[in-house]
Design an enzyme around this catalytic site. Structure first.
Site, PDB file in Angstrom:
ATOM      1  N   GLU A 144      -3.889   6.724   7.406  1.00 13.87           N
ATOM      2  CA  GLU A 144      -4.630   7.594   6.327  1.00 13.87           C
ATOM      3  C   GLU A 144      -5.658   8.226   6.984  1.00 13.87           C
ATOM      4  OE1 GLU A 144      -4.448   5.348   1.897  1.00 13.87           O
ATOM      5  OE2 GLU A 144      -6.025   4.886   3.407  1.00 13.87           O
ATOM      6  N   LYS A 180       0.819  -1.218   0.105  1.00 15.67           N
ATOM      7  CA  LYS A 180       0.099   0.000   0.049  1.00 15.67           C
ATOM      8  C   LYS A 180       0.818   1.252   0.002  1.00 15.67           C
ATOM      9  CE  LYS A 180      -3.989  -2.218   0.421  1.00 15.67           C
ATOM     10  NZ  LYS A 180      -3.615  -3.538   0.419  1.00 15.67           N
ATOM     11  N   ARG A 208      -4.676  -8.675 -10.375  1.00 17.12           N
ATOM     12  CA  ARG A 208      -5.101 -10.226 -10.860  1.00 17.12           C
ATOM     13  C   ARG A 208      -6.534  -9.842 -11.522  1.00 17.12           C
ATOM     14  NH1 ARG A 208      -9.086 -10.212  -7.097  1.00 17.12           N
ATOM     15  NH2 ARG A 208      -8.587  -9.437  -4.835  1.00 17.12           N
TER      16      ARG A 208
END
Length: 506
Positions: free
Chosen positions: A199, A116, A290
């Site tokens: 965050e 991340k 993916r």
């Protein structure tokens, strides 16, 4: 084109990939564990090999064994599906070393997407807006400093996290130290990466993602967005395309951001760039390197087969579509059908005693199950995906509700009543959804009401269908009773249904 591909997965996604291969004239190699001896993907593959015990570490996560089977069978490429090894950079590297094509992005891109922190930094360089936050945090004092800058509430996040694991919401400085340590511990335990960052916590955002395709020749396009706001514990349950929140201008803006991000990291193959949307602003969330579970609804509204494109891109072909060729037509909704308690979401295992999938115009079912199949407890609880298409969102909802009525899965509990409750909620119908929708709309209580009506009626219908012989008159009466059940249930007229059913025994 490849002549043979190994599918390193199980269940519905293994079948989905094999279908694409079959249409392209490619032979398929399947793998299975001891828990999947009677799984459909085992017999659907052109050849299939046993790879180990039910524990995923002994089978679907066993890189050495999967590579061994690929070489033994002569497979030129491996499609990882989703989950298991799909976002494992070590596996992608091993494929390269063994001269086997990994159908997905490069190992380095998988590593960037899996972090991340690194993916946030990459998007910032590309000019893609990110949620206000910090770089990686090493100490509690750093965390406190950044939390003051960002402003509470904040989310402490594990850099390698996914599915909500490693996220701890903090409302004050007093909670921060414990949250910091907890997130680091979860990151290390689940992802072997103790890196954490902070965050700003968005309380009620919409979760919107963009599907991209990128070939090895520098061409990148997006296929529009999907809304994935109906979730429980950070796990998606209902997805739709396009998002009811976006107009064409916003859609194009978001698509361009995803393409810009893909170019920044050198992405190839199919991928998804996820965003949170709140108060008119988009914020980058993460990259999924993916095939997504919900790729189906994008296929339905664009007419583009994403799995075939994955294979063609991996073979080295250029994209056959430019951005100007991509058009969104109509609306599609996907319900994930899980073997679980529909109220508390606890997973269920067991044998499927009766199975009948829905059909009719606008309905698609992606499933790897069948009557007599035992759902193993070792794997994810999702057993099928139900997709409904309509010219409008209203028509897609109506078709989904009709398909849910038709879907018969007996022997294990499923979350079909949950989907009924959501699709009949007036705020969902209006398109007023967000990631806290399930909790705030008290969907669990609505599910209990549906179960109160369903269970006794289902028991009576089971009793009727257990009879050894029927006359044509009885069959006609049963069909009439079921029709009455479907039509009247939504109106809440329970008494008439009971009268129709009990009249069969008169």
């Amino acid at each position: 084109m490849f002549s043979k591909i190994l599918v390193a997965n199980r269940g519905e996604i293994a079948v989905r990939v094999m279908r694409a291969c079959r249409e392209l004239g490619i032979k398929t190699v399947g793998v299975y564990s001891s828990a999947d001896k009677r799984a459909f993907h085992r017999v659907y593959a052109d050849e299939c090999y046993y790879i180990g015990k039910a524990d995923p570490r002994d089978s679907y996560l066993n890189i050495d064994r999967i590579i061994e089977v690929a070489k033994k069978s002569g497979a030129e490429a491996i499609h990882p599906g989703y989950g298991f090894l799909a976002e494992n950079a070590e596996f992608a590297e091993r494929c390269e070393e063994e001269g086997i094509v990994f159908i997905g992005p490069s190992p380095e891109v998988i590593r960037i997407a899996g972090s991340k922190v690194r993916s946030r930094e990459s998007m910032q360089r590309a000019g893609v807006p990110v949620i206000p936050g910090s770089p990686k945090i090493d100490t509690v004092d750093e965390a406190k400093e950044w939390a003051e800058k960002i402003g509470y509430p904040v989310a402490v996040k594990a850099s390698g996290g996914g599915g909500g694991i490693g996220i701890v919401v903090v409302n004050s400085q007093e909670e921060l130290e414990e949250a910091f340590r907890k997130s680091k511990k979860l990151g290390e335990s689940y992802f072997k990466d103790s890196t954490v960052y902070l965050e700003k916590y968005l309380a009620r955002p919409r979760h919107i993602e963009v599907q991209i395709l990128a070939d090895q020749h520098g061409n990148v396009i997006h296929l529009g967005e999907r809304e994935c706001s109906i979730q429980r514990r950070h796990q998606k349950l209902i997805e739709e395309a396009p998002s009811p929140a976006l107009n064409e201008e916003m859609r194009e803006e978001l698509g361009k951001l995803a393409v810009k991000g893909a170019r920044e990291i050198g992405y190839t193959n199919a991928g998804t760039f996820e965003f949170l949307y709140e108060n008119g602003n988009f914020y980058f969330l993460e990259i999924n390197s993916r095939l997504q579970v919900e790729h189906t609804i994008t296929e339905v509204v664009t007419g583009i087969d994403i799995v075939k494109y994955q294979i063609r891109i991996a073979y080295g072909e250029e994209l056959r579509h430019g951005q100007e060729d991509v058009a969104i037509r109509g609306h599609a909704i996907e319900c994930r059908i899980n073997a679980e308690d529909p109220v508390n979401f606890y997973p269920r295992s067991g044998r499927i005693l009766h199975y009948r999938s829905p059909g009719g115009i606008g309905i698609r079912v992606d499933s790897g199950i069948h009557m007599g199949y035992r759902i193993p407890e070792e794997y994810d609880s999702m057993i099928s995906k139900l997709i409904a298409y309509g010219e409008t969102r209203e028509e897609a909802i109506a078709r989904m509700k009709r398909a849910l009525y038709e879907y018969i899965i007996e022997g294990v509990e499923t979350n079909i009543p949950f989907h009924f409750a959501v699709l009949n909620d007036e705020e969902f119908v209006r398109g007023n959804i967000h990631t806290k929708f399930v909790e705030e709309r008290n969907i669990a209580e609505k599910v209990k009401e549906y179960l109160r009506i369903f269970r006794p009626i289902k028991a009576r219908l089971d009793e009727i269908f257990m009879e050894s012989e029927f006359t044509w008159e009885e069959i006609s009466a049963i069909v009439t009773a079921i029709d009455a059940y479907e039509q009247e249930l939504e109106r809440g007229i329970e008494e008439r249904i009971w009268q129709a059913i009990f009249s069969l025994g008169a």
